[in-house]
Design a protein around this motif. Structure first.
Motif, PDB file in Angstrom:
ATOM      1  N   ALA A 118       0.842  -1.198   0.000  1.00 49.34           N
ATOM      2  CA  ALA A 118       0.000   0.000   0.000  1.00 49.34           C
ATOM      3  C   ALA A 118       0.882   1.255   0.000  1.00 49.34           C
ATOM      4  CB  ALA A 118      -0.970  -0.020   1.180  1.00 49.34           C
ATOM      5  N   LEU A 119       0.726   2.145   0.997  1.00 45.80           N
ATOM      6  CA  LEU A 119       1.457   3.414   0.990  1.00 45.80           C
ATOM      7  C   LEU A 119       2.953   3.246   1.199  1.00 45.80           C
ATOM      8  CD1 LEU A 119      -0.992   5.680   3.053  1.00 45.80           C
ATOM      9  CD2 LEU A 119      -0.752   5.508   0.564  1.00 45.80           C
ATOM     10  N   SER A 120       3.377   2.114   1.782  1.00 46.29           N
ATOM     11  CA  SER A 120       4.808   1.863   1.996  1.00 46.29           C
ATOM     12  C   SER A 120       5.323   0.770   1.059  1.00 46.29           C
ATOM     13  CB  SER A 120       5.072   1.463   3.453  1.00 46.29           C
ATOM     14  OG  SER A 120       4.361   0.270   3.785  1.00 46.29           O
ATOM     15  N   GLY A 121       4.646   0.581  -0.074  1.00 42.47           N
ATOM     16  CA  GLY A 121       4.996  -0.471  -1.016  1.00 42.47           C
ATOM     17  C   GLY A 121       6.319  -0.230  -1.726  1.00 42.47           C
ATOM     18  N   PRO A 122       6.741  -1.175  -2.571  1.00 44.81           N
ATOM     19  CA  PRO A 122       8.043  -1.090  -3.242  1.00 44.81           C
ATOM     20  C   PRO A 122       8.184   0.095  -4.187  1.00 44.81           C
ATOM     21  CG  PRO A 122       6.697  -2.881  -4.154  1.00 44.81           C
ATOM     22  CD  PRO A 122       6.009  -2.414  -2.917  1.00 44.81           C
ATOM     23  N   ALA A 123       7.062   0.664  -4.633  1.00 44.58           N
ATOM     24  CA  ALA A 123       7.117   1.824  -5.523  1.00 44.58           C
ATOM     25  C   ALA A 123       6.974   3.130  -4.743  1.00 44.58           C
ATOM     26  CB  ALA A 123       6.021   1.724  -6.584  1.00 44.58           C
ATOM     27  N   CYS A 124       6.929   3.040  -3.410  1.00 46.23           N
ATOM     28  CA  CYS A 124       6.697   4.217  -2.562  1.00 46.23           C
ATOM     29  C   CYS A 124       7.870   4.425  -1.605  1.00 46.23           C
ATOM     30  CB  CYS A 124       5.389   4.055  -1.782  1.00 46.23           C
ATOM     31  SG  CYS A 124       3.947   3.666  -2.809  1.00 46.23           S
ATOM     32  N   ASN A 125       7.716   5.354  -0.664  1.00 44.88           N
ATOM     33  CA  ASN A 125       8.731   5.603   0.360  1.00 44.88           C
ATOM     34  C   ASN A 125       8.038   5.989   1.665  1.00 44.88           C
ATOM     35  OD1 ASN A 125       8.412   8.643   0.423  1.00 44.88           O
ATOM     36  ND2 ASN A 125       9.037   8.362  -1.720  1.00 44.88           N
ATOM     37  N   TYR A 126       8.828   6.332   2.678  1.00 44.56           N
ATOM     38  CA  TYR A 126       8.291   6.601   4.012  1.00 44.56           C
ATOM     39  C   TYR A 126       8.211   8.096   4.321  1.00 44.56           C
ATOM     40  CZ  TYR A 126       8.560   1.661   5.394  1.00 44.56           C
ATOM     41  OH  TYR A 126       8.366   0.299   5.511  1.00 44.56           O
ATOM     42  N   ALA A 127       8.355   8.940   3.306  1.00 40.71           N
ATOM     43  CA  ALA A 127       8.374  10.388   3.544  1.00 40.71           C
ATOM     44  C   ALA A 127       7.054  10.916   4.089  1.00 40.71           C
ATOM     45  CB  ALA A 127       8.729  11.109   2.243  1.00 40.71           C
ATOM     46  N   PHE A 128       5.940  10.231   3.782  1.00 42.01           N
ATOM     47  CA  PHE A 128       4.616  10.743   4.164  1.00 42.01           C
ATOM     48  C   PHE A 128       4.329  10.584   5.656  1.00 42.01           C
ATOM     49  CE2 PHE A 128       4.064   6.282   3.226  1.00 42.01           C
ATOM     50  CZ  PHE A 128       3.191   5.829   4.207  1.00 42.01           C
ATOM     51  N   PHE A 129       5.101   9.745   6.371  1.00 40.60           N
ATOM     52  CA  PHE A 129       4.876   9.578   7.804  1.00 40.60           C
ATOM     53  C   PHE A 129       5.271  10.846   8.562  1.00 40.60           C
ATOM     54  CE2 PHE A 129       5.265   4.987   6.735  1.00 40.60           C
ATOM     55  CZ  PHE A 129       4.082   4.540   7.317  1.00 40.60           C
ATOM     56  N   GLY A 130       4.603  11.115   9.682  1.00 36.40           N
ATOM     57  CA  GLY A 130       4.943  12.259  10.519  1.00 36.40           C
ATOM     58  C   GLY A 130       6.222  12.008  11.301  1.00 36.40           C
ATOM     59  N   ASP A 131       6.739  13.053  11.942  1.00 35.33           N
ATOM     60  CA  ASP A 131       8.000  12.933  12.673  1.00 35.33           C
ATOM     61  C   ASP A 131       7.920  11.905  13.806  1.00 35.33           C
ATOM     62  OD1 ASP A 131       9.209  14.735  11.043  1.00 35.33           O
ATOM     63  OD2 ASP A 131       9.180  16.411  12.457  1.00 35.33           O
ATOM     64  N   ILE A 132       6.820  11.940  14.573  1.00 28.09           N
ATOM     65  CA  ILE A 132       6.669  10.974  15.666  1.00 28.09           C
ATOM     66  C   ILE A 132       6.581   9.557  15.101  1.00 28.09           C
ATOM     67  CG2 ILE A 132       5.265  10.246  17.629  1.00 28.09           C
ATOM     68  CD1 ILE A 132       6.707  12.896  18.029  1.00 28.09           C
ATOM     69  N   ASP A 133       5.862   9.408  13.999  1.00 28.61           N
ATOM     70  CA  ASP A 133       5.764   8.095  13.340  1.00 28.61           C
ATOM     71  C   ASP A 133       7.151   7.580  12.974  1.00 28.61           C
ATOM     72  OD1 ASP A 133       3.043   8.570  13.463  1.00 28.61           O
ATOM     73  OD2 ASP A 133       2.914   9.242  11.383  1.00 28.61           O
ATOM     74  N   LYS A 134       7.966   8.456  12.394  1.00 33.15           N
ATOM     75  CA  LYS A 134       9.301   8.056  11.948  1.00 33.15           C
ATOM     76  C   LYS A 134      10.192   7.658  13.124  1.00 33.15           C
ATOM     77  CE  LYS A 134       9.080  10.961   7.828  1.00 33.15           C
ATOM     78  NZ  LYS A 134       9.400  12.287   7.284  1.00 33.15           N
ATOM     79  N   LEU A 135      10.059   8.370  14.227  1.00 31.56           N
ATOM     80  CA  LEU A 135      10.855   8.013  15.410  1.00 31.56           C
ATOM     81  C   LEU A 135      10.436   6.653  15.958  1.00 31.56           C
ATOM     82  CD1 LEU A 135      11.072  11.444  17.289  1.00 31.56           C
ATOM     83  CD2 LEU A 135      12.920  10.242  16.092  1.00 31.56           C
ATOM     84  N   ILE A 136       9.135   6.422  16.021  1.00 35.45           N
ATOM     85  CA  ILE A 136       8.638   5.130  16.504  1.00 35.45           C
ATOM     86  C   ILE A 136       9.079   4.009  15.566  1.00 35.45           C
ATOM     87  CG2 ILE A 136       6.539   3.743  16.803  1.00 35.45           C
ATOM     88  CD1 ILE A 136       5.237   6.228  18.030  1.00 35.45           C
ATOM     89  N   LEU A 137       9.001   4.239  14.264  1.00 37.10           N
ATOM     90  CA  LEU A 137       9.434   3.230  13.300  1.00 37.10           C
ATOM     91  C   LEU A 137      10.943   3.027  13.356  1.00 37.10           C
ATOM     92  CD1 LEU A 137       7.192   4.158  10.223  1.00 37.10           C
ATOM     93  CD2 LEU A 137       6.901   2.250  11.817  1.00 37.10           C
ATOM     94  N   SER A 138      11.684   4.086  13.681  1.00 37.83           N
ATOM     95  CA  SER A 138      13.140   3.955  13.843  1.00 37.83           C
ATOM     96  C   SER A 138      13.468   3.024  15.003  1.00 37.83           C
ATOM     97  CB  SER A 138      13.781   5.327  14.082  1.00 37.83           C
ATOM     98  OG  SER A 138      13.608   6.177  12.970  1.00 37.83           O
ATOM     99  N   PHE A 139      12.771   3.210  16.115  1.00 36.03           N
ATOM    100  CA  PHE A 139      13.019   2.338  17.268  1.00 36.03           C
ATOM    101  C   PHE A 139      12.497   0.923  17.018  1.00 36.03           C
ATOM    102  CE2 PHE A 139      13.507   6.467  19.406  1.00 36.03           C
ATOM    103  CZ  PHE A 139      14.717   6.220  20.051  1.00 36.03           C
ATOM    104  N   ALA A 140      11.460   0.800  16.188  1.00 32.75           N
ATOM    105  CA  ALA A 140      10.997  -0.528  15.792  1.00 32.75           C
ATOM    106  C   ALA A 140      12.083  -1.255  15.010  1.00 32.75           C
ATOM    107  CB  ALA A 140       9.722  -0.417  14.954  1.00 32.75           C
ATOM    108  N   MET A 141      12.772  -0.518  14.126  1.00 29.51           N
ATOM    109  CA  MET A 141      13.882  -1.113  13.376  1.00 29.51           C
ATOM    110  C   MET A 141      15.018  -1.523  14.304  1.00 29.51           C
ATOM    111  SD  MET A 141      14.140   1.154   9.849  1.00 29.51           S
ATOM    112  CE  MET A 141      13.778   2.798  10.463  1.00 29.51           C
ATOM    113  N   LEU A 142      15.321  -0.662  15.288  1.00 26.77           N
ATOM    114  CA  LEU A 142      16.384  -0.977  16.249  1.00 26.77           C
ATOM    115  C   LEU A 142      16.048  -2.210  17.070  1.00 26.77           C
ATOM    116  CD1 LEU A 142      17.586   2.443  17.727  1.00 26.77           C
ATOM    117  CD2 LEU A 142      18.962   0.748  16.528  1.00 26.77           C
ATOM    118  N   ILE A 143      14.819  -2.272  17.565  1.00 26.86           N
ATOM    119  CA  ILE A 143      14.401  -3.417  18.378  1.00 26.86           C
ATOM    120  C   ILE A 143      14.487  -4.700  17.567  1.00 26.86           C
ATOM    121  CG2 ILE A 143      12.410  -4.488  19.533  1.00 26.86           C
ATOM    122  CD1 ILE A 143      11.560  -1.658  20.377  1.00 26.86           C
ATOM    123  N   GLY A 144      14.037  -4.640  16.313  1.00 27.93           N
ATOM    124  CA  GLY A 144      14.108  -5.819  15.459  1.00 27.93           C
ATOM    125  C   GLY A 144      15.536  -6.217  15.153  1.00 27.93           C
ATOM    126  N   ARG A 145      16.382  -5.242  14.877  1.00 30.00           N
ATOM    127  CA  ARG A 145      17.789  -5.515  14.544  1.00 30.00           C
ATOM    128  C   ARG A 145      18.532  -6.136  15.718  1.00 30.00           C
ATOM    129  NH1 ARG A 145      21.821  -7.562  12.036  1.00 30.00           N
ATOM    130  NH2 ARG A 145      23.721  -6.349  12.029  1.00 30.00           N
TER     131      ARG A 145
END
Length: 484
Positions: free
Chosen positions: A439-466
């Motif tokens: 959908a909005l984060s598909g292979p033809a898209c990017n993550y620019a549309f997320f808000g700043d708080i969203d991006k921070l939460i997703l950043s920590f989600a990446m860290l936790i997963g890594r």
């Protein structure tokens, strides 16, 4: 936390800072080669080197001692440092906010490959190279690099760090010294990178694109120098070369190490590799059928793009040759399964890892047998070796944490107003370090549309997963901080 723990952690972080500044200097060289103004980057890199060097100089006579608690805290602090330090050049040279830079840097170092850039091809060459470099450094684990360097200063401190960053259930000790294991793994990592780069060049890529895509492939990262990812090159040779190296990078690097050391194919005769390759082939063939069904493509075209796509999502690389989200519901379902699988323990891939599913299903089978034969003494065996109850419990706990973390991120995104497909796939793509979702984060898209708080939460989600959940979530435990 006492002063000795603080000094140990500070000295380790200083070593990582120095190593990072030296690697970042190669991006300066790339920028100068292409005629870019690198003055701001040079100043930043010198400041990073001097600050790290000053801390190391102050603590030069201090004997470092790291137990598992200091090791775990060091790992977390280093990854936060990577996000901040990696963000600064991006902010300086691509006109983005610090939050965007932090997201992009964390995505790079965690080898997630999710990007906030809409026009990648407009970026300076130095930044394109830097993004790929963050993948390459993070792929094997920046802590393994740290262990290799840090053990040169103090060998006694390396074991705790090696345990804290292990990318699977257990990181075996393949050589008598952890330093030797780390350096040999990096040697294999470098060898694969060079071979992949050379083959991509022979297949038609320019040197710059070949270097960047080799970095991203071997690290199973996914950053590309092109807006349409590898689809830009429209080359079957490039697609198959990348598919093969993604699959190789998803295999336990210790197996590669043993094979190159002993020349014995038994290194690859494990249950995990068997199921890893088996699931890969089955899903790829299933996706090929789905593609032919929807688009009536030729068999070779369908096989090429399907094998590439499944390799990309299973190894959590995140490359794309086309927008596979347009292949229909059956194809999306198959790709979702691939996203859930992951690579091997001890590989650069993220996700749950195949070995954990093997342990889980064997334990479920054992429980069935135990119900039918209550007095029987039964155990789980993998590759002929008995698996301890602790490993089984840890595996179950990991999968539970994986599910819960994905649920929490999904609920948050859904509550923010994003559609269900975007929320679910984005959570899985970030926590599993995959990159693109649907959908909005598909292979033809990017993550620019997320808000700043969203991006921070997703950043920590990446860290936790890594860092595989336990390493990060242990910091929330009261017991962790007792008698620190």
């Amino acid at each position: 936390m006492d002063i000795f723990s603080i000094k140990s952690i500070a000295k380790f972080i200083a070593v990582i800072g120095i190593a990072l500044s030296l690697f970042f200097a190669t991006a300066v060289v790339v920028g100068l080669y292409y005629g870019e103004d690198m003055s701001s980057f040079v100043i930043f890199d010198i400041v990073l080197l001097l600050c790290s060097g000053f801390i190391l100089w102050i603590l030069r006579d201090y004997e470092v001692k790291l137990n598992i608690k200091e090791g775990i805290l060091s790992v977390n602090l280093v990854w936060l440092l990577l996000g901040v330090v990696g963000a600064i050049p991006l902010v300086l040279y691509s006109d983005i906010s610090m939050v965007d830079g932090f997201f992009e840097a964390i995505s790079g170092f965690t080898t997630t490959g999710a990007t906030i850039y809409s026009d990648i091809e407009a970026l300076p060459k130095s930044i394109l190279y830097l993004r790929s470099l963050t993948h390459w450094l993070g792929g094997m684990g920046i802590i393994v690099l740290g262990v290799g360097l840090f053990s040169l200063i103090n060998p006694s401190g390396s074991m705790a760090l090696f345990k804290a960053e292990a990318t699977g259930i257990k990181m075996e000790k393949s050589t008598p010294k952890i330093k030797d294991t780390a350096l040999r793994l990096w040697g294999i990592y470098l060898l694969f990178t060079v071979i992949d780069m050379a083959l991509l060049k022979l297949a038609g890529m320019g040197w710059f694109d070949a270097i960047n895509h080799a970095f991203s492939t071997i690290s199973t990262g996914g950053f590309s120098t092109k807006n349409s990812s590898l689809g830009y090159f429209d080359s079957y040779a490039i697609f198959w070369i990348t598919t093969i190296f993604m699959i190789l990078s998803g295999i336990n690097f210790l197996a590669h190490l043993r094979f190159l050391t002993t020349r014995d194919m038994k290194s690859y005769k494990s249950e995990e590799i068997f199921w890893y390759l088996g699931v890969f082939i089955i899903l790829s063939l299933g996706l090929s059928v789905a593609d032919i069904w929807v688009d009536s493509d030729s068999y070779f075209h369908a096989l090429t793009h399907s094998f590439f796509t499944i390799a990309s999502v299973m190894t959590t690389t995140g490359f794309a040759t086309l927008d596979y989200s347009q292949w229909g519901a059956l194809a999306i379902s198959i790709i979702f399964v691939g996203m859930l699988v992951g690579g091997n323990a001890g590989s650069t891939a993220g996700g749950v890892k195949v070995i954990r599913y093997i342990v889980l299903f064997k334990n479920i089978h054992l429980q069935f047998k135990q119900i039918l034969h209550p007095r029987a003494i039964l155990n789980v065996f993998i590759d002929g070796k008995k698996i301890s109850p602790f490993v089984i419990t840890s595996t179950t706990g990991f999968i539970f944490l994986f599910i819960i973390t994905n649920m929490l991120v999904t609920i948050y995104l859904f509550a923010r107003g994003y559609d269900a497909m975007t929320a679910i796939s984005t959570a899985l793509a970030t926590v599993g370090n995959i990159g693109p979702g649907f959908a909005l984060s598909g292979p033809a898209c990017n993550y620019a549309f997320f808000g700043d708080i969203d991006k921070l939460i997703l950043s920590f989600a990446m860290l936790i997963g890594r860092l595989e959940f336990y390493t990060v979530l242990l910091l929330l435990s009261k017991d962790f901080w007792k008698k620190f």
